[in-house]
Motif scaffolding. Structure first.
Motif, PDB file in Angstrom:
ATOM      1  N   UNK A 190       0.822  -1.203   0.000  1.00 16.29           N
ATOM      2  CA  UNK A 190       0.000   0.000   0.000  1.00 16.29           C
ATOM      3  C   UNK A 190       0.859   1.258   0.000  1.00 16.29           C
ATOM      4  N   UNK A 191       0.440   2.234  -0.820  1.00 11.08           N
ATOM      5  CA  UNK A 191       1.074   3.551  -0.783  1.00 11.08           C
ATOM      6  C   UNK A 191       0.427   4.344   0.341  1.00 11.08           C
ATOM      7  N   UNK A 192       1.256   4.928   1.185  1.00  9.58           N
ATOM      8  CA  UNK A 192       0.766   5.604   2.382  1.00  9.58           C
ATOM      9  C   UNK A 192       1.292   7.034   2.411  1.00  9.58           C
ATOM     10  N   UNK A 193       0.406   7.973   2.716  1.00  7.87           N
ATOM     11  CA  UNK A 193       0.801   9.365   2.884  1.00  7.87           C
ATOM     12  C   UNK A 193       0.702   9.722   4.359  1.00  7.87           C
ATOM     13  N   UNK A 194       1.817  10.226   4.902  1.00 12.16           N
ATOM     14  CA  UNK A 194       1.855  10.635   6.301  1.00 12.16           C
ATOM     15  C   UNK A 194       1.913  12.147   6.403  1.00 12.16           C
ATOM     16  N   UNK A 195       1.280  12.683   7.438  1.00 11.78           N
ATOM     17  CA  UNK A 195       1.531  14.069   7.811  1.00 11.78           C
ATOM     18  C   UNK A 195       2.528  14.025   8.953  1.00 11.78           C
ATOM     19  N   UNK A 196       3.734  14.528   8.696  1.00 14.25           N
ATOM     20  CA  UNK A 196       4.791  14.494   9.696  1.00 14.25           C
ATOM     21  C   UNK A 196       4.488  15.466  10.829  1.00 14.25           C
ATOM     22  N   UNK A 197       5.219  15.322  11.920  1.00 15.49           N
ATOM     23  CA  UNK A 197       4.991  16.183  13.083  1.00 15.49           C
ATOM     24  C   UNK A 197       5.246  17.651  12.769  1.00 15.49           C
ATOM     25  N   UNK A 198       6.063  17.929  11.736  1.00 15.58           N
ATOM     26  CA  UNK A 198       6.347  19.311  11.352  1.00 15.58           C
ATOM     27  C   UNK A 198       5.263  19.885  10.442  1.00 15.58           C
ATOM     28  N   UNK A 199       4.287  19.052  10.043  1.00  9.27           N
ATOM     29  CA  UNK A 199       3.202  19.508   9.184  1.00  9.27           C
ATOM     30  C   UNK A 199       3.384  19.180   7.716  1.00  9.27           C
ATOM     31  N   UNK A 203       5.406  10.582   1.499  1.00  7.62           N
ATOM     32  CA  UNK A 203       4.765   9.439   0.859  1.00  7.62           C
ATOM     33  C   UNK A 203       5.733   8.266   0.840  1.00  7.62           C
ATOM     34  N   UNK A 204       5.225   7.087   1.179  1.00 11.00           N
ATOM     35  CA  UNK A 204       6.042   5.884   1.149  1.00 11.00           C
ATOM     36  C   UNK A 204       5.158   4.665   0.980  1.00 11.00           C
ATOM     37  N   UNK A 205       5.730   3.502   1.241  1.00  8.23           N
ATOM     38  CA  UNK A 205       4.988   2.258   1.088  1.00  8.23           C
ATOM     39  C   UNK A 205       5.020   1.467   2.385  1.00  8.23           C
ATOM     40  N   UNK A 206       3.880   0.850   2.694  1.00 10.87           N
ATOM     41  CA  UNK A 206       3.745   0.109   3.941  1.00 10.87           C
ATOM     42  C   UNK A 206       4.636  -1.117   3.937  1.00 10.87           C
ATOM     43  N   UNK A 207       5.084  -1.508   5.130  1.00 13.01           N
ATOM     44  CA  UNK A 207       5.878  -2.713   5.272  1.00 13.01           C
ATOM     45  C   UNK A 207       5.034  -3.950   5.039  1.00 13.01           C
ATOM     46  N   UNK A 208       5.620  -5.103   5.287  1.00 11.83           N
ATOM     47  CA  UNK A 208       4.942  -6.365   4.998  1.00 11.83           C
ATOM     48  C   UNK A 208       3.666  -6.554   5.810  1.00 11.83           C
ATOM     49  N   UNK A 209       3.586  -5.859   6.964  1.00 12.32           N
ATOM     50  CA  UNK A 209       2.404  -6.053   7.805  1.00 12.32           C
ATOM     51  C   UNK A 209       1.151  -5.455   7.173  1.00 12.32           C
ATOM     52  N   UNK A 210       1.292  -4.297   6.484  1.00  8.52           N
ATOM     53  CA  UNK A 210       0.143  -3.667   5.834  1.00  8.52           C
ATOM     54  C   UNK A 210      -0.947  -3.345   6.843  1.00  8.52           C
ATOM     55  N   UNK A 211      -2.151  -3.119   6.347  1.00  5.64           N
ATOM     56  CA  UNK A 211      -3.288  -2.893   7.223  1.00  5.64           C
ATOM     57  C   UNK A 211      -3.282  -1.569   7.951  1.00  5.64           C
ATOM     58  N   UNK A 212      -2.535  -0.589   7.478  1.00  2.80           N
ATOM     59  CA  UNK A 212      -2.503   0.708   8.144  1.00  2.80           C
ATOM     60  C   UNK A 212      -3.796   1.465   7.870  1.00  2.80           C
ATOM     61  N   UNK A 213      -4.228   2.248   8.852  1.00  2.51           N
ATOM     62  CA  UNK A 213      -5.499   2.961   8.769  1.00  2.51           C
ATOM     63  C   UNK A 213      -5.280   4.466   8.837  1.00  2.51           C
ATOM     64  N   UNK A 214      -6.178   5.205   8.189  1.00  2.00           N
ATOM     65  CA  UNK A 214      -6.144   6.661   8.266  1.00  2.00           C
ATOM     66  C   UNK A 214      -6.310   7.089   9.722  1.00  2.00           C
ATOM     67  N   UNK A 215      -5.482   8.027  10.154  1.00  2.00           N
ATOM     68  CA  UNK A 215      -5.513   8.503  11.530  1.00  2.00           C
ATOM     69  C   UNK A 215      -4.560   7.771  12.455  1.00  2.00           C
ATOM     70  N   UNK A 216      -3.957   6.692  11.975  1.00  2.00           N
ATOM     71  CA  UNK A 216      -3.052   5.896  12.797  1.00  2.00           C
ATOM     72  C   UNK A 216      -1.682   6.564  12.886  1.00  2.00           C
ATOM     73  N   UNK A 217      -1.074   6.538  14.067  1.00  2.00           N
ATOM     74  CA  UNK A 217       0.287   7.041  14.237  1.00  2.00           C
ATOM     75  C   UNK A 217       1.267   6.010  13.702  1.00  2.00           C
ATOM     76  N   UNK A 218       2.171   6.458  12.830  1.00  2.00           N
ATOM     77  CA  UNK A 218       3.147   5.567  12.208  1.00  2.00           C
ATOM     78  C   UNK A 218       4.486   6.283  12.110  1.00  2.00           C
TER      79      UNK A 218
END
Length: 233
Positions: A190-199, A203-218
């Motif tokens: 999965x392609x994942x977009x994060x909002x970093x702590x600096x705002x 953009x990157x790709x999820x590791x083998x575990x996958x299953x990341x959700x919007x709003x989750x801290x990563x």
């Protein structure tokens, strides 16, 4: 470098004047020639030293274009600063003209430059103080003339960024905390977009575990050799 060569008529003299190695000077000339699609420097026969180097007609045109663009850019940014202060910052405005396949483009400030064996390690600071390291060659560091406090852009491909749950992150360098704002694609790729702590966004790709959700801290993790440093303008 081109301006120095045009002035002194020698690549080695131009390199010494710029405080860089002859190898770094040649690499700069070759890179510029590749980008221009035509030679910018040619051998000059004769003279008291038995020969040297001179700019081609294309090299002179490139310098002229650079001077005109620099003056125009300075005039525009000065006017905007007078009208609106420094928001958005000049570096961010200048970066809008940069076209690249690298999805992640982060304004930073050089926090430290140190030698690490045959390479140079550059510590970059995001706006909130978060550190991001880049490992580059000594020639690249010389050509960019990197100094503490200099405003730069940190670039990296989305495919070089791995996104993990906080608990699964390693203790390696370049681990940036953020919150998931978008997930697309299949689990495990999965392609994942994060909002970093600096705002800023990353953009990157999820590791083998996958299953990341919007709003989750990563966390986002990228190798220092994959971080490219660019100077605006």
């Amino acid at each position: 470098m081109l301006r120095r060569i045009g002035s002194v008529g020698s690549i080695s003299e131009a390199a010494r004047g710029a405080g860089i190695s002859y190898k770094a000077a040649w690499q700069a000339i070759e890179t510029l020639g590749n980008l221009a699609g035509t030679p910018l420097v040619e051998k000059a026969v004769g003279g008291s030293g038995g020969g040297g180097a001179q700019l081609t007609a294309a090299g002179h045109r490139l310098l002229r274009a650079f001077d005109l663009l620099t003056a125009a850019r300075h005039a525009v940014l000065t006017q905007l600063d007078q009208e609106q202060g420094s928001n958005p910052p000049a570096l961010g405005l200048a970066a809008l003209g940069l076209r690249t396949s690298m999805r992640n483009q982060l304004p930073c400030v050089v926090a430290d430059v140190s030698t690490a064996g045959a390479a140079v390690r550059v510590e970059l600071a995001l706006s909130d103080g978060t550190r991001l390291a880049s490992r580059i060659t000594q020639e690249s560091a010389q050509l960019l003339d990197l100094r503490k406090g200099m405003a730069v852009l940190a670039l990296c491909k989305a495919t070089a960024v791995k996104i993990f749950e906080v608990e699964a992150a390693t203790h390696a360098n370049n681990v940036l905390r953020g919150r998931v704002v978008r997930v697309s694609g299949d689990a495990g790729a999965a392609e994942v977009s994060l909002q970093l702590s600096c705002g800023l966004s990353m953009v990157g790709f999820a590791g083998d575990d996958g299953g990341l959700k919007v709003g989750q801290d990563c966390v986002a993790q990228v190798d220092d050799s994959a971080v490219v440093i660019a100077l605006a303008g």
